[in-house]
Design a protein around this motif. Sequence first.
Motif, mmCIF file in Angstrom:
data_model
loop_
_atom_site.group_PDB
_atom_site.id
_atom_site.type_symbol
_atom_site.label_atom_id
_atom_site.label_comp_id
_atom_site.label_asym_id
_atom_site.label_seq_id
_atom_site.Cartn_x
_atom_site.Cartn_y
_atom_site.Cartn_z
ATOM 1 N N TYR A 196 10.733 -14.610 -7.427
ATOM 2 C CA TYR A 196 9.868 -14.841 -8.588
ATOM 3 C C TYR A 196 9.297 -13.544 -9.153
ATOM 4 O O TYR A 196 8.952 -13.456 -10.339
ATOM 5 C CB TYR A 196 8.725 -15.790 -8.215
ATOM 6 C CG TYR A 196 7.704 -15.186 -7.283
ATOM 7 C CD1 TYR A 196 6.588 -14.514 -7.778
ATOM 8 C CD2 TYR A 196 7.855 -15.267 -5.900
ATOM 9 C CE1 TYR A 196 5.650 -13.947 -6.924
ATOM 10 C CE2 TYR A 196 6.932 -14.706 -5.045
ATOM 11 C CZ TYR A 196 5.830 -14.050 -5.560
ATOM 12 O OH TYR A 196 4.909 -13.483 -4.716
ATOM 13 N N LYS A 197 9.192 -12.498 -8.324
ATOM 14 C CA LYS A 197 8.600 -11.228 -8.768
ATOM 15 C C LYS A 197 9.413 -10.578 -9.883
ATOM 16 O O LYS A 197 8.869 -9.807 -10.682
ATOM 17 C CB LYS A 197 8.481 -10.273 -7.583
ATOM 18 C CG LYS A 197 7.476 -10.718 -6.524
ATOM 19 C CD LYS A 197 7.387 -9.712 -5.386
ATOM 20 C CE LYS A 197 6.371 -10.153 -4.343
ATOM 21 N NZ LYS A 197 6.266 -9.184 -3.218
ATOM 22 N N LEU A 198 10.717 -10.872 -9.934
ATOM 23 C CA LEU A 198 11.552 -10.304 -10.993
ATOM 24 C C LEU A 198 11.137 -10.799 -12.371
ATOM 25 O O LEU A 198 11.431 -10.156 -13.382
ATOM 26 C CB LEU A 198 13.025 -10.665 -10.756
ATOM 27 C CG LEU A 198 13.729 -10.032 -9.555
ATOM 28 C CD1 LEU A 198 15.154 -10.569 -9.444
ATOM 29 C CD2 LEU A 198 13.746 -8.517 -9.686
ATOM 30 N N PHE A 199 10.455 -11.929 -12.413
ATOM 31 C CA PHE A 199 10.109 -12.549 -13.686
ATOM 32 C C PHE A 199 8.685 -12.217 -14.132
ATOM 33 O O PHE A 199 8.163 -12.839 -15.054
ATOM 34 C CB PHE A 199 10.286 -14.067 -13.580
ATOM 35 C CG PHE A 199 11.701 -14.484 -13.281
ATOM 36 C CD1 PHE A 199 12.601 -14.715 -14.310
ATOM 37 C CD2 PHE A 199 12.148 -14.620 -11.969
ATOM 38 C CE1 PHE A 199 13.906 -15.088 -14.047
ATOM 39 C CE2 PHE A 199 13.453 -14.991 -11.693
ATOM 40 C CZ PHE A 199 14.333 -15.222 -12.735
ATOM 41 N N TRP A 200 8.089 -11.230 -13.468
ATOM 42 C CA TRP A 200 6.729 -10.811 -13.821
ATOM 43 C C TRP A 200 6.659 -9.296 -13.975
ATOM 44 O O TRP A 200 7.326 -8.557 -13.257
ATOM 45 C CB TRP A 200 5.734 -11.252 -12.740
ATOM 46 C CG TRP A 200 5.497 -12.731 -12.699
ATOM 47 C CD1 TRP A 200 6.249 -13.664 -12.059
ATOM 48 C CD2 TRP A 200 4.434 -13.438 -13.338
ATOM 49 N NE1 TRP A 200 5.736 -14.915 -12.249
ATOM 50 C CE2 TRP A 200 4.607 -14.815 -13.031
ATOM 51 C CE3 TRP A 200 3.346 -13.059 -14.130
ATOM 52 C CZ2 TRP A 200 3.746 -15.796 -13.499
ATOM 53 C CZ3 TRP A 200 2.482 -14.042 -14.590
ATOM 54 C CH2 TRP A 200 2.679 -15.389 -14.285
ATOM 55 N N LYS A 328 3.854 -17.561 -9.703
ATOM 56 C CA LYS A 328 3.545 -16.621 -8.628
ATOM 57 C C LYS A 328 3.195 -17.378 -7.356
ATOM 58 O O LYS A 328 2.559 -18.424 -7.392
ATOM 59 C CB LYS A 328 2.375 -15.716 -9.024
ATOM 60 C CG LYS A 328 2.740 -14.613 -10.010
ATOM 61 C CD LYS A 328 1.578 -13.655 -10.196
ATOM 62 C CE LYS A 328 1.980 -12.456 -11.048
ATOM 63 N NZ LYS A 328 0.876 -11.485 -11.198
ATOM 64 N N ARG A 329 3.628 -16.821 -6.236
ATOM 65 C CA ARG A 329 3.311 -17.407 -4.939
ATOM 66 C C ARG A 329 2.342 -16.510 -4.192
ATOM 67 O O ARG A 329 2.348 -15.290 -4.377
ATOM 68 C CB ARG A 329 4.574 -17.562 -4.085
ATOM 69 C CG ARG A 329 5.290 -18.891 -4.257
ATOM 70 C CD ARG A 329 5.930 -19.031 -5.596
ATOM 71 N NE ARG A 329 6.742 -20.243 -5.682
ATOM 72 C CZ ARG A 329 7.379 -20.611 -6.768
ATOM 73 N NH1 ARG A 329 7.325 -19.871 -7.864
ATOM 74 N NH2 ARG A 329 8.085 -21.725 -6.780
ATOM 75 N N ASN A 330 1.543 -17.121 -3.334
ATOM 76 C CA ASN A 330 0.673 -16.334 -2.473
ATOM 77 C C ASN A 330 1.494 -15.723 -1.352
ATOM 78 O O ASN A 330 2.248 -16.419 -0.672
ATOM 79 C CB ASN A 330 -0.426 -17.215 -1.866
ATOM 80 C CG ASN A 330 -1.477 -17.605 -2.887
ATOM 81 O OD1 ASN A 330 -1.777 -16.832 -3.796
ATOM 82 N ND2 ASN A 330 -2.019 -18.800 -2.751
ATOM 83 N N THR A 331 1.378 -14.428 -1.168
ATOM 84 C CA THR A 331 2.077 -13.767 -0.071
ATOM 85 C C THR A 331 1.334 -14.031 1.226
ATOM 86 O O THR A 331 0.210 -14.529 1.236
ATOM 87 C CB THR A 331 2.159 -12.252 -0.311
ATOM 88 O OG1 THR A 331 0.821 -11.722 -0.333
ATOM 89 C CG2 THR A 331 2.843 -11.949 -1.628
#
Length: 343
Positions: A196-200, A328-331
Motif C-alpha cells: 500500500y505504501k507505493l500508493f502514497w 494505510k495500515r498500522n505498522t
Amino acid sequence: MELEVFNDETDIGDIIEELLPKYLYREQYLKCVKKFEDIFHWTEDQFFHEMDAFHELLLYKFLGYMACIQKDISDFKDIYFNVKGHKLIEAAAWMDLEEDGESTLQECKDLYYEVFCYPDLLFEDTDFLLLGSLYNNRYLGDTSIEYFAGINIDYYFELLPLDIQEHYKTKHITLTSVISDMLQYLDERMKYGSLYKLFWEGDDPVKEDRVQLILENIMDAYFYNQEIEITREAQLGNGRVDFKLYKNKQEDEKILIELKRASSSYLKKGYEQQLTNYMKSSNYKNAFYLIACFTDQEYEKTVQFIRNHIYTDTVQLYINIKILDCRKRNTASQLHKTEHLII
C-alpha cells in the motif's frame, strides 16, 4: 455410504473405479478417496460444508449408483434408511406439505425415499457432466456454450486430466480467473504487507495516472512468462481504456480493465457508460472495473456502490467490480506505540 462403501468388506477403490472416469481413478486416486471420505464424514456433524467440483461429481455419481441398486432391491428402504433417516424424511415431508397443499404427506415422503429424485433435489446444475465437451470446444476456439450458459469452466479445473492441468501454469483456464487471482494477491499484499505504501506520497494518495503506472508494472511482473500481453491506455473506437489484456492472442481471451478512484466524480459514469460503451464498441465479453480506495469512508462508499450496481443485462453482467484497497495500515511499531498509550 456407511453400508455400501465404508465398511470392512467393500474396497473403496472398486466403487471409485465404477463411479468416476478412468483418468481420475488412474491419476488422482488418493484425492478421490479423500473427497469420498469428506462427504461421508460431513454427514456426521452439524456444520455447513462447502463442496467443490470433485465432491459434486462424486455425490452425483454415487446417487446414480444407489438409484440403480434401489431398482433391484425390494426392501431397499428398510436396509439403507436408518431411524435418523426416517425422521429427517418425516420432517422434510411435513415442510413440503405446508408449502404444497396438493400432495399428501405420504406422497411427500415417498419422494424422499426415491434416490432417483435426489439429483434434481440437490443440484442446481450438472455442468460437470459437460466438462469434456466444454474443454474440447474451448480448445477449438468455441466458448459459446460457456458464455450463454454462464458456466465458469475454471470451477472444474481439478477434474481435468493432469496433462491438461499442467498446461495451465496459473491453475486457471480463463483469463478472467487469472486476473481475479492477481487482484486477490494484491489485496493480500496490501493487507499483510507494505504494498500500500507505493500508493502514497507522505500523507497524500497518489494521482490516478500514478496508480495506473504502478499497476502496469505489477502486472508485468506477475504475468511474466505466462503469454499474457498488457496494453495500457488502449484505443477502443470511442475512447481509451486503462488496460487491455490478451491471452495467447485468442479473441475470447481479451479483457478490459478500467480504473477509477473512489473519490472520482466520474465513478458512476465510468461504470454505467464509459466501460459499458468500450465493451460494446470492441465486442469484448469481460471486463474489470477497479476502484481505488484510500480512506475508510471511500471504502464504505465503494462497498455500497457495488451493492447498488448489480445488473443482469448482457454487458454489465460480465463486468467484475473490484476494490483496490490502498488504505494505510498500522505498522507493528505503530500498533506497539498505540498499545503503550492505552496502557
